[in-house]
Design a protein around this motif. Structure first.
Motif, mmCIF file in Angstrom:
data_model
loop_
_atom_site.group_PDB
_atom_site.id
_atom_site.type_symbol
_atom_site.label_atom_id
_atom_site.label_comp_id
_atom_site.label_asym_id
_atom_site.label_seq_id
_atom_site.Cartn_x
_atom_site.Cartn_y
_atom_site.Cartn_z
ATOM 1 N N VAL A 201 0.544 -1.190 0.067
ATOM 2 C CA VAL A 201 -0.051 -0.333 0.336
ATOM 3 C C VAL A 201 1.214 1.095 0.345
ATOM 4 N N GLY A 202 1.783 1.142 1.138
ATOM 5 C CA GLY A 202 2.522 2.606 0.935
ATOM 6 C C GLY A 202 3.944 3.004 -1.005
ATOM 7 N N TRP A 203 3.892 1.588 -0.834
ATOM 8 C CA TRP A 203 4.371 1.854 -2.780
ATOM 9 C C TRP A 203 3.447 2.028 -3.574
ATOM 10 N N LEU A 204 2.329 1.753 -3.211
ATOM 11 C CA LEU A 204 1.533 2.505 -4.211
ATOM 12 C C LEU A 204 0.854 3.470 -4.331
ATOM 13 N N TYR A 205 0.797 3.914 -3.429
ATOM 14 C CA TYR A 205 0.493 5.094 -2.463
ATOM 15 C C TYR A 205 1.563 6.749 -2.758
ATOM 16 N N LEU A 206 2.458 5.949 -2.937
ATOM 17 C CA LEU A 206 4.666 6.959 -3.213
ATOM 18 C C LEU A 206 3.861 6.736 -4.970
ATOM 19 N N VAL A 207 3.831 5.575 -5.350
ATOM 20 C CA VAL A 207 3.760 5.847 -6.930
ATOM 21 C C VAL A 207 3.031 6.949 -7.687
ATOM 22 N N SER A 208 1.522 6.290 -6.621
ATOM 23 C CA SER A 208 0.626 7.039 -7.218
ATOM 24 C C SER A 208 0.858 8.950 -7.345
ATOM 25 N N ARG A 209 1.227 9.667 -6.550
ATOM 26 C CA ARG A 209 2.110 10.601 -5.805
ATOM 27 C C ARG A 209 2.640 11.316 -6.976
ATOM 28 N N LEU A 210 3.622 10.204 -7.588
ATOM 29 C CA LEU A 210 4.389 10.291 -8.572
ATOM 30 C C LEU A 210 4.291 10.747 -9.970
ATOM 31 N N VAL A 211 3.425 10.437 -9.615
ATOM 32 C CA VAL A 211 2.715 10.296 -11.100
ATOM 33 C C VAL A 211 1.938 11.822 -11.379
ATOM 34 N N LYS A 212 1.998 12.408 -12.695
ATOM 35 C CA LYS A 212 1.122 13.593 -13.032
ATOM 36 C C LYS A 212 0.260 13.417 -13.806
ATOM 37 N N SER A 213 0.202 12.073 -14.570
ATOM 38 C CA SER A 213 -0.871 11.944 -15.688
ATOM 39 C C SER A 213 -1.473 10.196 -15.124
ATOM 40 N N SER A 214 -2.745 10.516 -16.149
ATOM 41 C CA SER A 214 -3.106 8.848 -15.745
ATOM 42 C C SER A 214 -3.220 7.669 -16.993
ATOM 43 N N GLN A 215 -2.375 7.937 -17.984
ATOM 44 C CA GLN A 215 -1.458 7.220 -18.135
ATOM 45 C C GLN A 215 -0.165 7.209 -18.424
ATOM 46 N N PRO A 216 0.632 6.702 -17.068
ATOM 47 C CA PRO A 216 1.692 6.816 -17.112
ATOM 48 C C PRO A 216 2.931 5.566 -17.990
ATOM 49 N N SER A 217 4.483 6.368 -18.398
ATOM 50 C CA SER A 217 5.304 5.238 -19.041
ATOM 51 C C SER A 217 5.687 4.113 -18.359
ATOM 52 N N MET A 218 6.235 3.532 -18.090
ATOM 53 C CA MET A 218 6.714 2.240 -17.393
ATOM 54 C C MET A 218 7.333 2.097 -16.643
ATOM 55 N N GLY A 219 8.126 3.627 -15.984
ATOM 56 C CA GLY A 219 8.754 3.959 -14.651
ATOM 57 C C GLY A 219 8.034 3.924 -13.839
ATOM 58 N N PRO A 220 7.076 4.298 -13.358
ATOM 59 C CA PRO A 220 5.909 3.722 -12.067
ATOM 60 C C PRO A 220 7.110 2.345 -12.096
ATOM 61 N N TYR A 221 5.273 1.620 -13.671
ATOM 62 C CA TYR A 221 5.377 0.123 -12.932
ATOM 63 C C TYR A 221 6.519 -0.401 -12.634
ATOM 64 N N VAL A 222 7.428 -0.487 -12.945
ATOM 65 C CA VAL A 222 9.016 -0.608 -12.358
ATOM 66 C C VAL A 222 9.649 -0.299 -11.299
ATOM 67 N N LEU A 223 9.107 0.766 -10.786
ATOM 68 C CA LEU A 223 9.659 0.984 -10.193
ATOM 69 C C LEU A 223 8.662 0.705 -8.962
ATOM 70 N N LEU A 224 7.206 0.381 -8.822
ATOM 71 C CA LEU A 224 6.838 -0.689 -8.012
ATOM 72 C C LEU A 224 7.327 -2.144 -7.964
ATOM 73 N N LEU A 225 7.660 -2.867 -9.060
ATOM 74 C CA LEU A 225 8.220 -4.146 -9.466
ATOM 75 C C LEU A 225 9.533 -4.654 -8.641
ATOM 76 N N VAL A 226 10.742 -3.418 -8.806
ATOM 77 C CA VAL A 226 11.446 -3.683 -8.142
ATOM 78 C C VAL A 226 11.531 -2.908 -6.406
ATOM 79 N N GLY A 227 10.372 -2.260 -6.487
ATOM 80 C CA GLY A 227 10.716 -1.459 -4.963
ATOM 81 C C GLY A 227 9.875 -2.415 -3.709
ATOM 82 N N ILE A 228 8.449 -2.424 -4.226
ATOM 83 C CA ILE A 228 7.749 -3.161 -3.083
ATOM 84 C C ILE A 228 8.507 -5.113 -3.278
#
Length: 136
Positions: free
Chosen positions: A29-56
């Protein structure tokens, strides 16, 4: 066994319980919240997904190592520290002995209960709060 060791043992168990709940609920939940705050658009690039896949998983490894240290500290405090190396159950033959050859640790019990709590929370969220994605 004196009262101070019992109190310290209870504190270590409480820390293991908090850490295991953090492992299954807090980190994702913390990583999802953090990444959701970093993303500015409703169609993000692969960066946030990779951040989740590595960070969690990386965060879970760190917390898991901490839980293991707490379990060893509890075992040595209570005089039940393992003295021999164990062979993991998945490395044994299925025809071999059925028991694991080691006593159940406090961390084993705490982790089972925390996984059960995480599944219960997911079930409550899914059936009560998630809503339907089907068109109405």
């Amino acid at each position: 066994m004196d009262v101070g060791r019992k109190v310290l043992g209870a504190v270590l168990i409480a820390l293991m319980a908090i850490g295991s709940i953090l492992l299954w609920l807090g980190i994702p939940v913390g990583w999802l919240y953090l990444v959701s705050r970093l993303v500015k658009s409703s169609q993000p690039s692969m960066g946030p997904y990779v951040l989740l896949l590595v960070g969690i998983p990386a965060s879970m490894v760190v917390v898991g190592k901490g839980l293991s240290k707490l379990n060893r500290a509890y075992a040595s405090l209570m005089g039940a520290a393992p003295t021999t190396r164990m062979r993991n159950s998945w490395m044994k033959s299925m025809r071999g002995e059925r028991d694991s050859g080691r006593p159940r640790s406090v961390l084993d019990v705490v982790m089972v209960w925390s996984v059960a709590l995480a599944l219960l929370c997911f079930g409550v969220w899914f059936f009560a709060f998630a809503g339907s994605s089907l068109p109405t």
